[in-house]
Motif scaffolding. Sequence first.
Motif, PDB file in Angstrom:
ATOM      1  N   TYR A 141       0.718  -1.229   0.067  1.00 39.69           N
ATOM      2  CA  TYR A 141       0.195   0.143   0.374  1.00 39.69           C
ATOM      3  C   TYR A 141       0.866   1.414   0.093  1.00 39.69           C
TER       4      TYR A 141
ATOM      5  N   ASP B 243       3.908   5.168   7.640  1.00 39.38           N
ATOM      6  CA  ASP B 243       2.211   6.397   8.268  1.00 39.38           C
ATOM      7  C   ASP B 243       1.442   4.924   8.472  1.00 39.38           C
TER       8      ASP B 243
ATOM      9  N   LEU C 237      -1.058   3.845   6.074  1.00 38.34           N
ATOM     10  CA  LEU C 237      -1.016   1.846   5.503  1.00 38.34           C
ATOM     11  C   LEU C 237      -0.959   0.717   5.537  1.00 38.34           C
ATOM     12  N   ARG C 238      -0.146   0.627   7.287  1.00 38.37           N
ATOM     13  CA  ARG C 238      -0.366  -0.336   8.158  1.00 38.37           C
ATOM     14  C   ARG C 238      -1.737  -0.393   8.374  1.00 38.37           C
TER      15      ARG C 238
ATOM     16  N   ARG D 128       3.728  -1.761   5.761  1.00 35.64           N
ATOM     17  CA  ARG D 128       3.006  -1.085   4.848  1.00 35.64           C
ATOM     18  C   ARG D 128       2.587  -2.164   3.886  1.00 35.64           C
TER      19      ARG D 128
END
Length: 1004
Positions: free
Chosen positions: A819, A825, A828-829, A855
């Motif tokens: 992602y 970020d 995203l996780r 991610r």
Amino acid sequence: MFSKILIANRGAIACRIIRTLRKMGIASVAVYSDADRHSLHVSQADEAVHIGPSPAAQSYLDTDKILAAAQATGAQAIHPGYGFLSENASFVEACEAAGITFIGPGAAQMRQLGPKHSARALAKAHGVPLLPGTDLLPDLQTAQREAARIGYPVMLKSTGGGGGIGMSLIRKPAELAPAFESVVRLAKNNFKDGGVFLEKFVEHARHIEVQILGDSHGHVVALGERDCSVQRRNQKVVEETPAPGLTAAQRAELLTCAARLGTAAGYTNAGTVEFVYDNATGQFYFLEVNTRLQVEHGVTEEVTGVDLVEWMIRAAAGELDLRHYTPIATGASIQVRLYAEDAGKNFQPAAGTLTDVHFPTSARIETWVETGSEVSAFYDPMIAKIIVKGTDRADALARLDSALADTRVYGLENNLPYLRQIIASEGFHIGSVTTKYLSTLPFVPFTVEVLEGGTQTTVQDYPGRIGYWDVGVPPSGPMDNLSFRLANRLVGNPDTAAALELTVNGPTLRFNTPAVVALTGAHMPATLDYRAVAFHRAFRVKAGQTLRIGSVAGPGLRAYLAIRHGFDVPDYLGSKSTFTLGLFGGHSGRALRTGDILRVKTSTPAGVTTAAPLLRAPAAIQPPLTREWQIGVLYGPHGAPDFFTEQDITTLLSTAYEVHYNSARTGVRLIGPKPEWARRDGGEAGLHPSNIHDNAYAMGAVDFTGDMPIILGPDGPSCGGFVCPFTIVQAELWKMGQLKPGDTIRFVALTAQEARELAYAQEATIETLRPARTTVRHSSFVIRHSPPEPAVLHQLPARPTAPQVVYRRSGDSAVLVEYGEAHLDIALRMRAHALQTWLERHKLQGLIDLTPGIRSLQIHFDFRILPMERLLEILLRAESELPPVDDMEVPSRIVHLPLSWEDESTLLAIRKYMQIVRKDAPWCPSNLEFVRRINDLPNLEEVYRICFDASYLVLALGDVYLGAPVATPIDPRHRLVTTKYNPARTWTPVNAEIGATDADGVFG
């Protein structure tokens, strides 16, 4: 009543007493030696006091330390259990002098009934039947004269002690003189009393004992008899009540005699009057008195409903009145003693770690061990008592048989198989066995003894420990799964049967049971009793034969040994495979060593069936071994132009890489040209262009840790931050297990269709033991000059409510969903987590593992059940249904972990890394100094302060030995945003904002 009692014992009896004290509302104090610091009785007691080193003489037999512990803790009474100080009259007097109650008979009673000769005199005076015998013998000449009077055979006994120590059977005059000297010496050494006497020996003897208990008011009751005739070396193995085969009159007379003897002695508290019963005549005779609680007291408790430990405490407190008590027994109870001993090695005691322990809930278990317990060589090897109760003996036997079948004890040898053979034997089922019974019941071991372990011989199974990649546990399993599966196929086993992986040098194995065996893989010259045996065909082994397996002769590195029905090792996380770095699975979580005993599964309780046909693998299907390998791969997950240049990919597919000597099951290092790389560094993810944010790896991925490619093996990392341009296809993974240092490898890019065709052909070959048709040349691929199929399967652009998605190919059985842009970020996780949750909720058939990264999410699947094309359709549908990240809530917890940078193990790992991998790495020789420098911090104290003050949010979890729990501080002012686990199993912070990672360290 007492408010606090100290238990002057250890093991199962200490745990047993603690349970009763808890029921009575009495506080417990445990004592323990060095060896017992992790024993169950220590953790179960209300208080625990360390009393010294492991030897019993310096701990459990040290009366001063026991009394000091009682006084320091305020214990008003001491329960001695059995053994140790339980029959020590001097200790009883010392307790009285210290104002502490001894829970047991008085010192005078011990001194009268403990020595066998004085107990015989009291029994004689009160009409208790005695065998012809003598008083204490002053010398050998008297012994010879009295033996002639009594008539051979006779038993020469020491007046002190028990458990079979200080006893000798004399069948003829010539044996008496040497036995006399030996027994006197043993008696003096063990019991500080060299007194001995003679007693007529009963050829068809049963050992029957009566439980007595006296209150403080002069009342003694007999609570029933126990048959303890199943003995080995005069040591009880099985005990039961009621004694089978006795008439009501015989039973009543036994109990009457025992109670009369106890009354005559003014006996208080618990004791046991032992008798020898002559099966030939039906007569019984007094043997001795045990002035303590017996190991087998539990069977009496089961049929009478009496808690003997509680009654002992109440008797000692003066609160027990047996004046109007009439014992009533119902049903039947049997106990077996589970010992840590090797019945196949003349019952040699065993010591070590118990790797898997399970006891059934259907039985009463008295034990001091659990999985992970350490069994010491300092004490008696009994690790548990298994007790059952039935409506009658037949019912109790059935319950015991079921309980033993449901008992598991692994990690060291024990007598569980022996117990099962005893219980299943015809003689025991009939009952009324004599004390000689076990000498006529030979133990039949279903085992293989390791005479030499070989270089790295481990137990493995197929497909290994799958389903735990998301928590960092690698699959392990056979490195050459094709040879492994063929070996099992040749002996008639399923793929899942546990077999041995042999590396470089094979083991030497002695078979204690008939077996059918097959060897496959790299040729290691093997002989069975010095006669050569062939590879790739099943052969029979007789009990007593020795199989010697030499060193690899020719190409290849690993061989496999399968035995019909497989090796009997416990499942750990669903697999029998050994993960040596994690210290679990297989045999004791490690490679085999000299002296190990491998149990063999049996098809039926009667033993191994060897009548099935012996199979062979024709040469056409034997995995071809070479020193110049071609290995089929699929392009991806990472490729050009994002990470590599197009020329890099061309070089990778045209270079003959050399296998590095520093290779193992974790991964195979390769020596070859350095990539040009498509970027200067890894950005946020690290200094080197090979660095990326951590994501899951597929087994067989060609992982660039820095400039060196490493093929990730079955024990390799589940998660890491390095690019992987190629992944070996499933049908070619076996070759990884046969790569030898100095071999050369050429990677050949296959199409997805070719990978599938090879896999299906391989399955058919294993099933039929015949070559399968395929259009793909298996042994020698054609080197292609056309570009490989793309590494990226599909992409979705970023949308207002969702990030971009890239679907990357990770071989033919995994897809890496990635992602957003390469930035750290949390959103995203969370998106990757949402996809994982969606897939788990829909329970798709064919999904094997879902492993998140920073991610990303790697999806490991079975393409035979869930084709990649269908999986991609499902993933696209899932993407359209995922919730916005802003609306997500996820469960969390706080875990406290130690940080350690400069202990000896860490420094050793750094030194080895500098010697073997890279001596000029910027993070060497001090990881801590590197972190300070790269973060521009003024001193090391500031590094400590930031790391210890921060709270971290874990984003990805690597495997148990070298993976990366990747975390970011909740406070954004902190710049140390990730942690990685180094090879020394200590936490080392790694800077993700600037991008510092150990480019090679995961295999250091």
